[in-house]
Scaffold this motif. Sequence first.
Motif, PDB file in Angstrom:
ATOM      1  N   HIS A   1      13.270  -4.507 -64.951  1.00 31.82           N
ATOM      2  CA  HIS A   1      12.039  -3.854 -64.504  1.00 31.82           C
ATOM      3  C   HIS A   1      10.966  -4.133 -65.560  1.00 31.82           C
ATOM      4  CE1 HIS A   1      13.917  -0.800 -61.564  1.00 31.82           C
ATOM      5  NE2 HIS A   1      14.858  -1.660 -61.910  1.00 31.82           N
ATOM      6  N   TYR A   2       9.723  -4.350 -65.113  1.00 30.24           N
ATOM      7  CA  TYR A   2       8.646  -4.711 -66.035  1.00 30.24           C
ATOM      8  C   TYR A   2       7.365  -4.015 -65.603  1.00 30.24           C
ATOM      9  CZ  TYR A   2      12.162  -8.347 -66.395  1.00 30.24           C
ATOM     10  OH  TYR A   2      13.368  -9.002 -66.506  1.00 30.24           O
ATOM     11  N   HIS A   3       6.525  -3.680 -66.591  1.00 30.37           N
ATOM     12  CA  HIS A   3       5.237  -3.051 -66.293  1.00 30.37           C
ATOM     13  C   HIS A   3       4.146  -3.753 -67.088  1.00 30.37           C
ATOM     14  CE1 HIS A   3       2.388  -0.057 -65.043  1.00 30.37           C
ATOM     15  NE2 HIS A   3       2.090   0.231 -66.301  1.00 30.37           N
TER      16      HIS A   3
ATOM     17  N   GLU B   1       0.485  -2.985 -67.901  1.00 24.41           N
ATOM     18  CA  GLU B   1      -0.511  -1.919 -67.793  1.00 24.41           C
ATOM     19  C   GLU B   1      -1.918  -2.452 -67.581  1.00 24.41           C
ATOM     20  OE1 GLU B   1      -1.848   2.187 -70.133  1.00 24.41           O
ATOM     21  OE2 GLU B   1      -0.291   0.890 -70.963  1.00 24.41           O
ATOM     22  N   SER B   2      -2.330  -3.444 -68.371  1.00 22.51           N
ATOM     23  CA  SER B   2      -3.714  -3.916 -68.278  1.00 22.51           C
ATOM     24  C   SER B   2      -3.999  -4.579 -66.938  1.00 22.51           C
ATOM     25  CB  SER B   2      -4.024  -4.889 -69.420  1.00 22.51           C
ATOM     26  OG  SER B   2      -3.261  -6.071 -69.298  1.00 22.51           O
ATOM     27  N   LYS B   3      -2.973  -5.187 -66.337  1.00 23.54           N
ATOM     28  CA  LYS B   3      -3.154  -5.851 -65.042  1.00 23.54           C
ATOM     29  C   LYS B   3      -2.810  -4.940 -63.866  1.00 23.54           C
ATOM     30  CE  LYS B   3      -2.562 -10.632 -66.633  1.00 23.54           C
ATOM     31  NZ  LYS B   3      -2.635 -10.370 -68.078  1.00 23.54           N
ATOM     32  N   LYS B   4      -2.342  -3.725 -64.184  1.00 23.56           N
ATOM     33  CA  LYS B   4      -1.977  -2.730 -63.157  1.00 23.56           C
ATOM     34  C   LYS B   4      -0.884  -3.267 -62.235  1.00 23.56           C
ATOM     35  CE  LYS B   4      -6.653  -0.737 -63.186  1.00 23.56           C
ATOM     36  NZ  LYS B   4      -7.281  -1.702 -64.133  1.00 23.56           N
ATOM     37  N   LEU B   5       0.159  -3.819 -62.842  1.00 21.92           N
ATOM     38  CA  LEU B   5       1.247  -4.421 -62.080  1.00 21.92           C
ATOM     39  C   LEU B   5       2.588  -3.828 -62.474  1.00 21.92           C
ATOM     40  CD1 LEU B   5       0.282  -8.206 -62.515  1.00 21.92           C
ATOM     41  CD2 LEU B   5      -0.305  -6.718 -60.589  1.00 21.92           C
ATOM     42  N   ASN B   6       3.466  -3.730 -61.489  1.00 20.95           N
ATOM     43  CA  ASN B   6       4.882  -3.486 -61.706  1.00 20.95           C
ATOM     44  C   ASN B   6       5.643  -4.702 -61.202  1.00 20.95           C
ATOM     45  OD1 ASN B   6       5.205  -0.886 -62.895  1.00 20.95           O
ATOM     46  ND2 ASN B   6       4.571   0.032 -60.954  1.00 20.95           N
ATOM     47  N   ALA B   7       6.804  -4.959 -61.793  1.00 23.90           N
ATOM     48  CA  ALA B   7       7.595  -6.109 -61.352  1.00 23.90           C
ATOM     49  C   ALA B   7       9.082  -5.833 -61.556  1.00 23.90           C
ATOM     50  CB  ALA B   7       7.183  -7.368 -62.115  1.00 23.90           C
ATOM     51  N   LYS B   8       9.895  -6.559 -60.786  1.00 25.96           N
ATOM     52  CA  LYS B   8      11.342  -6.546 -60.944  1.00 25.96           C
ATOM     53  C   LYS B   8      11.838  -7.973 -60.797  1.00 25.96           C
ATOM     54  CE  LYS B   8      12.029  -1.945 -58.865  1.00 25.96           C
ATOM     55  NZ  LYS B   8      12.666  -1.203 -57.749  1.00 25.96           N
TER      56      LYS B   8
ATOM     57  N   SER C   1       5.376 -12.315 -72.393  1.00 24.64           N
ATOM     58  CA  SER C   1       5.182 -13.704 -71.970  1.00 24.64           C
ATOM     59  C   SER C   1       4.733 -13.766 -70.515  1.00 24.64           C
ATOM     60  CB  SER C   1       6.488 -14.488 -72.131  1.00 24.64           C
ATOM     61  OG  SER C   1       6.923 -14.481 -73.484  1.00 24.64           O
ATOM     62  N   ALA C   2       5.392 -12.997 -69.654  1.00 24.68           N
ATOM     63  CA  ALA C   2       5.033 -12.988 -68.234  1.00 24.68           C
ATOM     64  C   ALA C   2       3.591 -12.557 -68.041  1.00 24.68           C
ATOM     65  CB  ALA C   2       5.975 -12.061 -67.458  1.00 24.68           C
ATOM     66  N   ASP C   3       3.123 -11.638 -68.890  1.00 28.78           N
ATOM     67  CA  ASP C   3       1.751 -11.169 -68.804  1.00 28.78           C
ATOM     68  C   ASP C   3       0.767 -12.334 -68.902  1.00 28.78           C
ATOM     69  OD1 ASP C   3      -0.105  -8.686 -68.980  1.00 28.78           O
ATOM     70  OD2 ASP C   3      -0.778  -9.962 -70.635  1.00 28.78           O
TER      71      ASP C   3
END
Length: 265
Positions: free
Chosen positions: A69-71, A73-80, A253-255
């Motif tokens: 699970h990933y968050h 914040e600055s991009k307002k995204l959640n990911a899995k 990195s994903a950010d």
Amino acid sequence: MTPEILFEAMWQDYITRLCPSACRVHQLLQENEPLVNDHIALRTFNLDPVRMSTLAKPFLEMGYEEKGHYHFESKKLNAKHFEHPDPKQPKVFISELETEHCPVPLQKIIKSLVAHIKPEMVSDASFLYGGRLWPVSLEQYHILSEESEYAAWVAAHGYGANHFTVSVNQLNQFRHIAEVNRYLNDNGFSLNTAGGEIKGSPAVFLEQSSTMADKVAVEFTDAELLIPGGFYEFAKRYPMNNGVLYPGFVAASADKIFESTNNIH
């Protein structure tokens, strides 16, 4: 539907509609064996009926399991991210925009787009490579772009693989991701330099780089415009202390990888 059939359909959509340059990358990196696809990524909004769980459903039905699970914040995204018990199958990274944390004008546009979707339009895996499910105007696209490149991308392109990823571990002619980057630069590809050309390090067991997204023609309700489409990523995974290659993703990195679709004015 099998994973092989689904990923082939997504690949054909990706190279036709979103990232035509991927074919040339393939030609440059192809060796004796087919290139190994480390993972694909999909984008969506956290609204019914297209929230992350809807996109994940076809993969779960094919045996995939939810992992990290990933968050952002600055991009307002959640990911899995999701993995299949067969390690030869690509990982799947799905993100969604937290629309409730966006400015009200942006929320209104996104809700108006999603309102066009009927549940049957997303009832099987084919919508994952089906493109846009709503009409959108150039004005709406520009308003979204001002606040969120991510929101604008989803609004313009709809559903399809945002990127495929070459596993650098498989390559024989290149041992290091920096060598791949240099080779691509020498062949005319622009790389994402946000946070450096190489995101991550052996210390976090994952290094990533990516091309900048192709500019592709998109038909809006009132005009056609060349905008960022899909990009190609490259990943090298390193063994953890137990000797197994790291299977996850690194949020920092994903950010920066997300910025491969930023519109460079």
